[in-house]
Scaffold this motif. Sequence first.
Motif, short mmCIF file in Angstrom:
data_model
loop_
_atom_site.label_atom_id
_atom_site.label_comp_id
_atom_site.label_asym_id
_atom_site.label_seq_id
_atom_site.Cartn_x
_atom_site.Cartn_y
_atom_site.Cartn_z
N TYR A 1 0.85 -1.22 -0.07
CA TYR A 1 0.16 -0.03 0.00
C TYR A 1 0.81 1.23 0.13
CZ TYR A 1 -3.45 -3.36 1.13
OH TYR A 1 -4.48 -4.36 1.02
N ILE A 2 2.30 1.14 0.17
CA ILE A 2 3.04 2.39 0.20
C ILE A 2 3.61 2.49 -1.28
CG2 ILE A 2 5.35 2.96 1.14
CD1 ILE A 2 4.61 1.31 3.63
N PRO A 3 3.36 3.85 -1.53
CA PRO A 3 3.99 4.27 -2.83
C PRO A 3 5.39 4.33 -2.85
CG PRO A 3 3.19 6.21 -1.46
CD PRO A 3 2.80 5.11 -0.74
N GLN A 4 5.98 4.40 -4.21
CA GLN A 4 7.40 4.26 -4.20
C GLN A 4 8.00 5.46 -3.71
OE1 GLN A 4 9.57 2.24 -6.31
NE2 GLN A 4 7.90 0.74 -6.50
N GLY A 5 9.37 5.25 -3.41
CA GLY A 5 10.00 6.53 -2.59
C GLY A 5 10.44 6.18 -1.42
N LYS A 6 10.70 7.43 -0.56
CA LYS A 6 11.27 7.25 0.73
C LYS A 6 9.89 7.28 1.61
CE LYS A 6 14.23 9.80 4.08
NZ LYS A 6 15.58 9.29 4.04
N THR A 7 10.05 6.13 2.85
CA THR A 7 8.98 5.90 3.63
C THR A 7 9.66 5.96 5.14
OG1 THR A 7 7.70 4.45 2.20
CG2 THR A 7 7.10 4.08 4.48
N ILE A 8 8.86 6.53 5.90
CA ILE A 8 9.30 6.49 7.35
C ILE A 8 8.05 6.04 8.30
CG2 ILE A 8 10.16 7.83 9.32
CD1 ILE A 8 11.48 9.79 7.43
N ILE A 9 8.35 5.05 9.20
CA ILE A 9 7.56 4.64 9.93
C ILE A 9 7.51 5.37 11.27
CG2 ILE A 9 6.99 2.69 11.56
CD1 ILE A 9 7.61 0.79 9.28
N VAL A 10 6.42 5.66 11.93
CA VAL A 10 6.41 6.15 13.38
C VAL A 10 5.52 5.04 14.14
CG1 VAL A 10 5.59 7.85 14.96
CG2 VAL A 10 6.27 8.56 12.64
N THR A 11 6.13 4.67 15.32
CA THR A 11 5.40 3.54 16.23
C THR A 11 5.72 3.79 17.48
OG1 THR A 11 4.55 1.30 16.24
CG2 THR A 11 7.20 1.76 15.88
N ASP A 12 5.13 2.76 18.56
CA ASP A 12 5.78 3.18 19.73
C ASP A 12 6.46 1.96 20.46
OD1 ASP A 12 3.67 1.28 20.48
OD2 ASP A 12 2.37 2.56 21.43
N GLU A 13 6.82 1.96 21.58
CA GLU A 13 7.61 1.05 22.42
C GLU A 13 6.91 -0.11 22.27
OE1 GLU A 13 8.24 3.38 25.93
OE2 GLU A 13 9.79 4.46 25.03
N ASN A 14 5.48 -0.30 22.46
CA ASN A 14 4.76 -1.54 22.69
C ASN A 14 4.75 -2.09 21.29
OD1 ASN A 14 3.32 -2.97 24.42
ND2 ASN A 14 1.39 -2.22 23.69
N ILE A 15 4.57 -1.67 20.46
CA ILE A 15 4.68 -2.34 18.98
C ILE A 15 5.97 -2.90 18.71
CG2 ILE A 15 4.29 -1.84 16.62
CD1 ILE A 15 1.81 -1.95 17.93
N MET A 16 6.92 -2.01 18.91
CA MET A 16 8.36 -2.63 18.86
C MET A 16 8.55 -4.07 19.44
SD MET A 16 9.59 -0.89 16.59
CE MET A 16 11.45 -1.11 16.51
N LYS A 17 8.03 -4.08 20.83
CA LYS A 17 8.16 -5.03 21.53
C LYS A 17 7.51 -6.38 20.94
CE LYS A 17 5.95 -6.43 26.10
NZ LYS A 17 5.17 -5.75 27.03
N TYR A 18 6.29 -6.21 20.35
CA TYR A 18 5.70 -7.41 19.82
C TYR A 18 6.00 -7.73 18.23
CZ TYR A 18 3.12 -7.65 24.09
OH TYR A 18 2.62 -7.78 25.56
#
Length: 342
Positions: free
Chosen positions: A27-44
Amino acid sequence: MKSITITTPNKVSKILIGERLQNLSEYIPQGKTIIVTDENIMKYYSDVLPKFPTIIMGTGEKHKTLETLDFIAEKLVEQEADRTTFIVGIGGGIVCDVTGFAASVFMRGLRFGFVSTTLLSQVDASVGGKNGVNFRRYKNMLGVFNQPEFVICDLTMLKTLEMNEFLAGFAEIVKAGAIKSRSLFEYLENNVDAARNANEEVLENLVYESVRIKADIVEADEREKGERRKLNFGHTFAHAFENMADILHGEAVSMGMVVASRLSTSLGLLSKAEADRIKGLLSQLQLPVNPIISIQQALIPMKKDKKREGDSIHMVLLKQLGEAVIVKVTYKNLEGAVYDLC
Ligand code: GLY
């Protein structure tokens, strides 16, 4: 998977119910993408996130602030984000609200989408284009209306939610049924055990129906001039409860809906039997139904509510299950009605 499209004057937003985080890259267009998430999502989920630069914010309402916006902007600068960068928020309502706001104001606006990971954000918070942060004690005081290009509602991610967080999401489903769909309300009543036990088919139906209701409302009134106010059923009291205590948004909405139903009954709109059904369903979902502070105390922060207009406020009340009405009441009359309730 089921999908719903929300079309507003400036954007088309696709809500994908039952899609998986693992398919995000499609679903992400071509080109540079940056994710923003939180510590909890990183944990799992750190091992299944696509390999894009990732900004990790803190978890919880206390991080829904201008400081977090500052932090994200600093990281976007460090990552050399430009106007072509695509931003993906992965998390619950707080991550999505802050990410959508950051994306909307960074360099006057970047494209963005969400992976919505909590029940509450799938059925309400991440859908419909409200993005923002709290300001001092005031909920969502700074923000924008701007639709994400997509929202992936991955139902399998609900399995890693704490039980109280999962159950809190049902408050917004009860709300959707109470204001617009008796059949959704009754479906939840009839499948309450399966819903609580996270039966996937039942959850998919509940998320789909709640999003469909919200999509219709947002298409008719994106900027909350009229119809969209109905989505705030129970929220005016809820925001006041949240102001006073450290509780989940869904828990506050549950208490707020009980008060708003009682007010509807005391003003001669809703039958007591239907107000009791709302309270009964919320109790079965193990949600709190008794206000944690007195309703009179709740009136104090309500005077700072965004829905205030001069000395009046728009209250969302119910005429019957599935039918909400918006009533403009002066604080003086509201105080009188609340006094009678107590
Ligand atoms: N959560 C209420 C709204 O999106 O309007």
